[in-house]
Structure formats: C-alpha cells, structure tokens
Write a protein that holds these residues in place. Structure first.
Motif, PDB file in Angstrom:
ATOM      1  N   HIS A 115       0.838  -1.194   0.000  1.00  0.00           N
ATOM      2  CA  HIS A 115       0.000   0.000   0.000  1.00  0.00           C
ATOM      3  C   HIS A 115       0.881   1.256   0.000  1.00  0.00           C
ATOM      4  O   HIS A 115       0.605   2.218  -0.724  1.00  0.00           O
ATOM      5  CB  HIS A 115      -0.915  -0.022   1.226  1.00  0.00           C
ATOM      6  CG  HIS A 115      -1.886   1.093   1.273  1.00  0.00           C
ATOM      7  ND1 HIS A 115      -1.713   2.187   2.076  1.00  0.00           N
ATOM      8  CD2 HIS A 115      -3.056   1.293   0.629  1.00  0.00           C
ATOM      9  CE1 HIS A 115      -2.721   3.018   1.922  1.00  0.00           C
ATOM     10  NE2 HIS A 115      -3.554   2.499   1.045  1.00  0.00           N
ATOM     11  N   ALA A 116       1.931   1.227   0.795  1.00  0.00           N
ATOM     12  CA  ALA A 116       2.863   2.361   0.816  1.00  0.00           C
ATOM     13  C   ALA A 116       3.567   2.500  -0.529  1.00  0.00           C
ATOM     14  O   ALA A 116       3.779   3.619  -1.012  1.00  0.00           O
ATOM     15  CB  ALA A 116       3.884   2.176   1.937  1.00  0.00           C
ATOM     16  N   ARG A 160       7.638   6.269  -9.825  1.00  0.00           N
ATOM     17  CA  ARG A 160       6.274   5.935  -9.394  1.00  0.00           C
ATOM     18  C   ARG A 160       5.366   5.676 -10.582  1.00  0.00           C
ATOM     19  O   ARG A 160       4.503   4.826 -10.542  1.00  0.00           O
ATOM     20  CB  ARG A 160       5.684   7.045  -8.536  1.00  0.00           C
ATOM     21  CG  ARG A 160       6.154   6.965  -7.108  1.00  0.00           C
ATOM     22  CD  ARG A 160       5.446   7.984  -6.274  1.00  0.00           C
ATOM     23  NE  ARG A 160       6.263   9.185  -6.321  1.00  0.00           N
ATOM     24  CZ  ARG A 160       5.896  10.349  -5.854  1.00  0.00           C
ATOM     25  NH1 ARG A 160       4.719  10.517  -5.348  1.00  0.00           N
ATOM     26  NH2 ARG A 160       6.699  11.371  -5.916  1.00  0.00           N
ATOM     27  N   THR A 161       5.542   6.433 -11.664  1.00  0.00           N
ATOM     28  CA  THR A 161       4.676   6.227 -12.830  1.00  0.00           C
ATOM     29  C   THR A 161       5.104   4.988 -13.600  1.00  0.00           C
ATOM     30  O   THR A 161       4.271   4.339 -14.197  1.00  0.00           O
ATOM     31  CB  THR A 161       4.713   7.449 -13.772  1.00  0.00           C
ATOM     32  OG1 THR A 161       6.053   7.703 -14.164  1.00  0.00           O
ATOM     33  CG2 THR A 161       4.139   8.664 -13.100  1.00  0.00           C
ATOM     34  N   ALA A 174       2.319   1.597  -3.453  1.00  0.00           N
ATOM     35  CA  ALA A 174       1.325   2.082  -4.408  1.00  0.00           C
ATOM     36  C   ALA A 174       1.071   3.580  -4.266  1.00  0.00           C
ATOM     37  O   ALA A 174       0.778   4.259  -5.254  1.00  0.00           O
ATOM     38  CB  ALA A 174       0.016   1.315  -4.227  1.00  0.00           C
ATOM     39  N   HIS A 175       1.206   4.103  -3.057  1.00  0.00           N
ATOM     40  CA  HIS A 175       1.016   5.539  -2.851  1.00  0.00           C
ATOM     41  C   HIS A 175       2.273   6.348  -3.142  1.00  0.00           C
ATOM     42  O   HIS A 175       2.257   7.572  -3.015  1.00  0.00           O
ATOM     43  CB  HIS A 175       0.553   5.825  -1.418  1.00  0.00           C
ATOM     44  CG  HIS A 175      -0.907   5.644  -1.225  1.00  0.00           C
ATOM     45  ND1 HIS A 175      -1.839   6.482  -1.784  1.00  0.00           N
ATOM     46  CD2 HIS A 175      -1.611   4.706  -0.559  1.00  0.00           C
ATOM     47  CE1 HIS A 175      -3.051   6.080  -1.459  1.00  0.00           C
ATOM     48  NE2 HIS A 175      -2.943   4.993  -0.717  1.00  0.00           N
ATOM     49  N   GLY A 176       3.351   5.665  -3.500  1.00  0.00           N
ATOM     50  CA  GLY A 176       4.572   6.380  -3.834  1.00  0.00           C
ATOM     51  C   GLY A 176       5.364   6.846  -2.640  1.00  0.00           C
ATOM     52  O   GLY A 176       6.205   7.733  -2.756  1.00  0.00           O
ATOM     53  N   GLN A 177       5.125   6.277  -1.470  1.00  0.00           N
ATOM     54  CA  GLN A 177       5.861   6.693  -0.285  1.00  0.00           C
ATOM     55  C   GLN A 177       7.218   6.011  -0.191  1.00  0.00           C
ATOM     56  O   GLN A 177       8.107   6.504   0.480  1.00  0.00           O
ATOM     57  CB  GLN A 177       5.053   6.374   0.963  1.00  0.00           C
ATOM     58  CG  GLN A 177       3.783   7.168   1.057  1.00  0.00           C
ATOM     59  CD  GLN A 177       2.901   6.708   2.200  1.00  0.00           C
ATOM     60  OE1 GLN A 177       3.016   5.579   2.657  1.00  0.00           O
ATOM     61  NE2 GLN A 177       2.028   7.570   2.646  1.00  0.00           N
ATOM     62  N   ARG A 214       9.110  10.793  -8.896  1.00  0.00           N
ATOM     63  CA  ARG A 214       7.804  10.721  -9.564  1.00  0.00           C
ATOM     64  C   ARG A 214       7.884   9.845 -10.811  1.00  0.00           C
ATOM     65  O   ARG A 214       6.952   9.127 -11.136  1.00  0.00           O
ATOM     66  CB  ARG A 214       7.318  12.106  -9.957  1.00  0.00           C
ATOM     67  CG  ARG A 214       6.818  12.907  -8.816  1.00  0.00           C
ATOM     68  CD  ARG A 214       6.275  14.234  -9.318  1.00  0.00           C
ATOM     69  NE  ARG A 214       5.923  15.048  -8.188  1.00  0.00           N
ATOM     70  CZ  ARG A 214       4.684  15.400  -7.915  1.00  0.00           C
ATOM     71  NH1 ARG A 214       3.715  15.005  -8.685  1.00  0.00           N
ATOM     72  NH2 ARG A 214       4.427  16.132  -6.865  1.00  0.00           N
TER      73      ARG A 214
END
Length: 92
Positions: free
Chosen positions: A75-76, A89-90, A78-81, A86
C-alpha cells in the motif's frame, strides 16, 4: 474533476515538507520488507517441517499477520511513499 487546494492545504504541505515527513525512509522500508520475507520463510518452514496440528495453526496465524504486513508495505509502495522519484512511481 478539478480539485482546488485552499491556502490551508498549501500551508500544511509546506510544513510537512519542511519537517521532512514526506521524504521516503528507505532503511525502514528495507527492514520492513526483510522482516516480512523472513517471517514468511520461517512460517513456510514450520508448515513443511512439523506434523503437529498446533504448529500448523501457529504457522497459519503467523502467515496471516505476515500477509497483512506485506499488504501495508505494498500500500505504501502504491502511494509512492517508498519510491521518491515521480518518474519511478509512474513506471512501477
């Protein structure tokens, strides 16, 4: 859908950035991932090695906790944490 940030949102975001609360903490995530993998391997070994019912039940509980922790970690991600860039993340 257009979402307009208010001045309070910008203020809060600035405070979080200054306090470095939005920066990724790679060491913590590496430790978390290592603990999840080690716990999973240990639980799988317990399932394969033991024939006792109580050991299988204990292993099932450990696997349930392990999968929940793995879900929190994903989950972390997926949120990019976890990944700071950036672009990464993409791509991921």
């Amino acid at each position: 859908m257009n979402i307009v940030k208010s001045a309070e949102c910008y203020e809060l975001e600035e405070k979080l950035v200054v306090a470095k609360l939005l920066d990724p903490r790679y060491g913590a995530y590496i430790l978390h991932a290592g603990a999840v993998l080690a716990l999973c391997a240990t639980s799988m070994f317990m399932l394969a090695w033991s024939t006792a019912l109580w050991m299988h039940l204990l292993s099932a509980v450990v696997l349930a906790i392990d999968h929940a922790q793995g879900g929190f970690l994903m989950h972390a991600v997926a949120h990019g944490q976890v990944i700071g860039s950036r672009w990464r993340r993409t791509v991921y």
